[in-house]
Structure formats: structure tokens, C-alpha cells
Design a protein around this motif. Structure first.
Motif, PDB file in Angstrom:
ATOM      1  N   SER A 102      25.175   1.003 -34.221  1.00 31.45           N
ATOM      2  CA  SER A 102      24.196   0.093 -33.604  1.00 31.45           C
ATOM      3  C   SER A 102      24.301  -1.303 -34.202  1.00 31.45           C
ATOM      4  O   SER A 102      24.228  -2.312 -33.485  1.00 31.45           O
ATOM      5  CB  SER A 102      22.779   0.645 -33.801  1.00 31.45           C
ATOM      6  OG  SER A 102      22.625   1.895 -33.151  1.00 31.45           O
ATOM      7  N   LEU A 103      24.458  -1.384 -35.510  1.00 30.58           N
ATOM      8  CA  LEU A 103      24.579  -2.681 -36.172  1.00 30.58           C
ATOM      9  C   LEU A 103      25.853  -3.405 -35.737  1.00 30.58           C
ATOM     10  O   LEU A 103      25.855  -4.630 -35.552  1.00 30.58           O
ATOM     11  CB  LEU A 103      24.567  -2.496 -37.687  1.00 30.58           C
ATOM     12  CG  LEU A 103      23.213  -2.198 -38.333  1.00 30.58           C
ATOM     13  CD1 LEU A 103      23.386  -1.848 -39.813  1.00 30.58           C
ATOM     14  CD2 LEU A 103      22.277  -3.400 -38.191  1.00 30.58           C
ATOM     15  N   GLU A 104      26.946  -2.661 -35.605  1.00 31.35           N
ATOM     16  CA  GLU A 104      28.202  -3.282 -35.175  1.00 31.35           C
ATOM     17  C   GLU A 104      28.081  -3.832 -33.755  1.00 31.35           C
ATOM     18  O   GLU A 104      28.613  -4.913 -33.448  1.00 31.35           O
ATOM     19  CB  GLU A 104      29.351  -2.267 -35.267  1.00 31.35           C
ATOM     20  CG  GLU A 104      29.763  -1.955 -36.696  1.00 31.35           C
ATOM     21  CD  GLU A 104      30.901  -0.953 -36.786  1.00 31.35           C
ATOM     22  OE1 GLU A 104      31.583  -0.936 -37.841  1.00 31.35           O
ATOM     23  OE2 GLU A 104      31.095  -0.183 -35.812  1.00 31.35           O
ATOM     24  N   ASP A 105      27.358  -3.097 -32.886  1.00 28.61           N
ATOM     25  CA  ASP A 105      27.155  -3.575 -31.519  1.00 28.61           C
ATOM     26  C   ASP A 105      26.278  -4.821 -31.516  1.00 28.61           C
ATOM     27  O   ASP A 105      26.525  -5.781 -30.762  1.00 28.61           O
ATOM     28  CB  ASP A 105      26.493  -2.486 -30.669  1.00 28.61           C
ATOM     29  CG  ASP A 105      27.435  -1.321 -30.400  1.00 28.61           C
ATOM     30  OD1 ASP A 105      28.663  -1.513 -30.550  1.00 28.61           O
ATOM     31  OD2 ASP A 105      26.947  -0.214 -30.069  1.00 28.61           O
ATOM     32  N   LEU A 106      25.240  -4.807 -32.357  1.00 25.65           N
ATOM     33  CA  LEU A 106      24.304  -5.924 -32.399  1.00 25.65           C
ATOM     34  C   LEU A 106      24.952  -7.180 -32.978  1.00 25.65           C
ATOM     35  O   LEU A 106      24.804  -8.277 -32.430  1.00 25.65           O
ATOM     36  CB  LEU A 106      23.088  -5.542 -33.251  1.00 25.65           C
ATOM     37  CG  LEU A 106      22.096  -6.690 -33.561  1.00 25.65           C
ATOM     38  CD1 LEU A 106      21.427  -7.178 -32.281  1.00 25.65           C
ATOM     39  CD2 LEU A 106      21.046  -6.211 -34.571  1.00 25.65           C
ATOM     40  N   LEU A 107      25.704  -7.002 -34.071  1.00 27.34           N
ATOM     41  CA  LEU A 107      26.261  -8.154 -34.786  1.00 27.34           C
ATOM     42  C   LEU A 107      27.671  -8.515 -34.347  1.00 27.34           C
ATOM     43  O   LEU A 107      28.206  -9.546 -34.763  1.00 27.34           O
ATOM     44  CB  LEU A 107      26.255  -7.857 -36.302  1.00 27.34           C
ATOM     45  CG  LEU A 107      24.889  -7.506 -36.911  1.00 27.34           C
ATOM     46  CD1 LEU A 107      25.044  -7.149 -38.386  1.00 27.34           C
ATOM     47  CD2 LEU A 107      23.903  -8.661 -36.742  1.00 27.34           C
TER      48      LEU A 107
END
Length: 290
Positions: free
Chosen positions: A247-252
């Protein structure tokens, strides 16, 4: 002729027999007889496995020119004789083409033969560290002795005996390096701090190629073990951690790494390509610059 010195091996052979065979031999206290070299069987307790071919050739040349000055010691067997002391002289005589060799015949038990053979070699200090360790093991197994008892017999400390026996745990290739003098006794003991035989052999090759000191070996091993310890403390990510990372990789829109230790604690690493990229990430995380 004067008796040979004991070279610090404590009680030595005198502790076991009323007569010291090496002393008696040097003083010529018994008759010497010529025995056919074909009638002499090898000593089954001989701890030496490596005989320098150049030195053996030198001795053979000397024997060809002047004969054998010091008789060997043998024991009468069922068929012929069994060698007790004088392996190099016997080998060199055969190399020189001699048919007979001067010998003193003794009547010893198998136990006495074992003790004489091992201790004579230890007294002459011509064994490699590996051969010496094996000699101590032979005394322990064949005579049912403890390491303390062996230490008293050879006039060494208990740790000395233990350290040499430990060398036998080395992989075969590394033991060969020790026997050839490529790796010292101390360097070999340092390598034993590694438990994996493959790693020991790998490090041994590095020691030989780079000429590492004992301290350098210990430092490299310590660093390797510290790295393993850290990796061991990091456990495999749980489903929740994997989902969060994704999720963090998608967001950032960048690579994110999450490490969690076995104690539950962990850390998050966020990759950025430049300061502008870092500012972009901070904005997405709603982090304002001071």
C-alpha cells in the motif's frame, strides 16, 4: 654417548619402562643384529604420515656411503619382525637398496610398543600439528586415557592437548594446508570458530591467499557472525506487513522496505531518487518542512 634430551616432554619414556629404549640404544647396552629389511613389518602405531622426500633421499645417500650408524628397534613377531623405532632409517635403507639393516630386538607388549612409538615421535618434535593431535587421540583411545593423563605423560598442559586434538575437526583440505605449513596452528584454531566446514575451507583459502594474521581472521569471523545474528533476528514479514508495504509503495510510487524483528519492533525504509523526489514524498505524507 650422551642420552638425547627430552625436549620438555615431562616424564617421557622413563615414566613407563625400567629401561629407556632410546637411551639404551644410544649407549649400546644390547647386541645388534643384521635383519633383512623384507622381514620387517611397518609399525601400526606410527603417527607420522608425511616423510620429507628430500631429507629421506639425503639420509639414503648417507647410508649408501657410510651405512646405518644407529640401529633400529624391532619386536619379534609371528612372521618376521615388527618395527618399533627407526622408520626413517628403514625407509632410507630400502631407498638405498640395502638388503639388511642393523637392529636391536626387544620383547615388548603391544601397549608398550604403542607408548614407545608415539612418545618417541613426540620427543623428537618432528610431527605436524595434525599428526601430533592424532598421536594424542591414539594414546587416549588405545590406552583408555583421559586428556589430563595424556598431558602428564607428555609433560604438556591440558589446554595444549585439547587444542591439538581440536585441529582434527578441520575439513580434510584445511588439515592438508596445516600439514604443509600453509596455515599455522594458531590460524587453524581461529578458523574453528566457524562451524560450517564449507565456510572454514573458504576462509582458509582466503588466509593463504591474503596472508591474514590470527587477529584479522578473528575480526572477519566476528563480523560475519554479527551479520548472521542480525539477519536471524529479522523475521519473515507477516501478511499484514506485506500488505502495508504494498500500500505504501502504491501511495508513494517508490520502493518501500519494512523490517520486523522477532521482538516485534521494526523499521520502514523509503527510497527516493532526489531531493525533489523526497519533497514529493513528504507532501504525500503531509509532512511540512520546518
Amino acid at each position: 654417548m650422551a642420552t638425547k634430551k627430552n625436549h620438555g616432554l615431562g616424564t617421557g619414556l622413563d615414566a613407563f619402562f625400567s629401561n629407556n629404549p632410546i637411551q639404551d640404544l644410544n649407549e649400546g647396552s644390547e647386541g645388534v643384529t643384521e635383519i633383512s629389511v623384507k622381514d620387517i613389518r611397518p609399525n601400526p602405531y606410527q603417527p607420522r604420515e608425511v616423510f620429507d622426500p628430500d631429507k629421506l633421499k639425503e639420509l639414503a645417500d648417507s647410508i649408501s656411503e657410510s651405512g646405518v650408524f644407529q640401529p633400529i628397534i624391532v619386536k619379534k613377531g609371528v612372521n618376521g619382525y615388527e618395527l618399533i623405532a627407526g622408520e626413517r632409517r628403514l625407509r632410507a635403507s630400502k631407498l638405498a637398496g640395502k638388503k639388511e639393516i642393523p637392529a636391536i630386538v626387544r620383547d615388548y607388549t603391544d601397549e608398550q610398543v604403542l607408548e614407545i612409538t608415539v612418545l618417541e615421535n613426540l620427543q623428537r618434535e618432528n610431527l605436524s600439528p595434525i599428526e601430533e593431535g592424532q598421536a594424542f587421540v591414539t594414546l587416549i583411545k588405545k590406552l583408555n586415557l583421559t586428556q589430563d593423563e595424556v598431558a602428564k605423560k607428555v609433560g604438556k598442559s591440558r589446554p595444549y592437548i585439547t587444542n591439538y586434538i581440536r585441529l582434527l575437526q578441520l575439513p580434510t583440505a584445511v588439515k592438508t594446508m596445516v600439514e604443509k605449513g600453509k596455515i599455522s596452528n594458531a590460524q587453524a584454531r581461529a578458523l574453528l570458530k566457524l562451524q560450517d566446514p564449507a565456510e572454514i575451507e573458504k576462509f582458509a583459502k582466503k588466509v593463504v591467499s591474503e596472508g591474514l594474521t590470527v587477529r584479522q581472521i578473528e575480526k572477519l569471523i566476528e563480523e560475519k557472525q554479527d551479520t548472521k545474528k542480525v539477519k536471524k533476528e529479522i523475521k519473515e514479514p507477516t501478511p499484514f506487513v506485506r500488505t502495508t508495504r504494498s500500500s505504501l509503495e502504491d501511495l508513494l510510487d517508490t520502493k518501500v522496505k519494512i523490517q520486523q524483528s522477532s521482538r516485534g519492533k521494526g523499521k520502514i525504509e523509503i527510497a527516493f531518487a532526489s531531493e525533489d523526489d523526497l519533497a514529493r514524498i513528504m507532501e504525500l505524507l503531509h509532512v511540512e518542512e520546518n
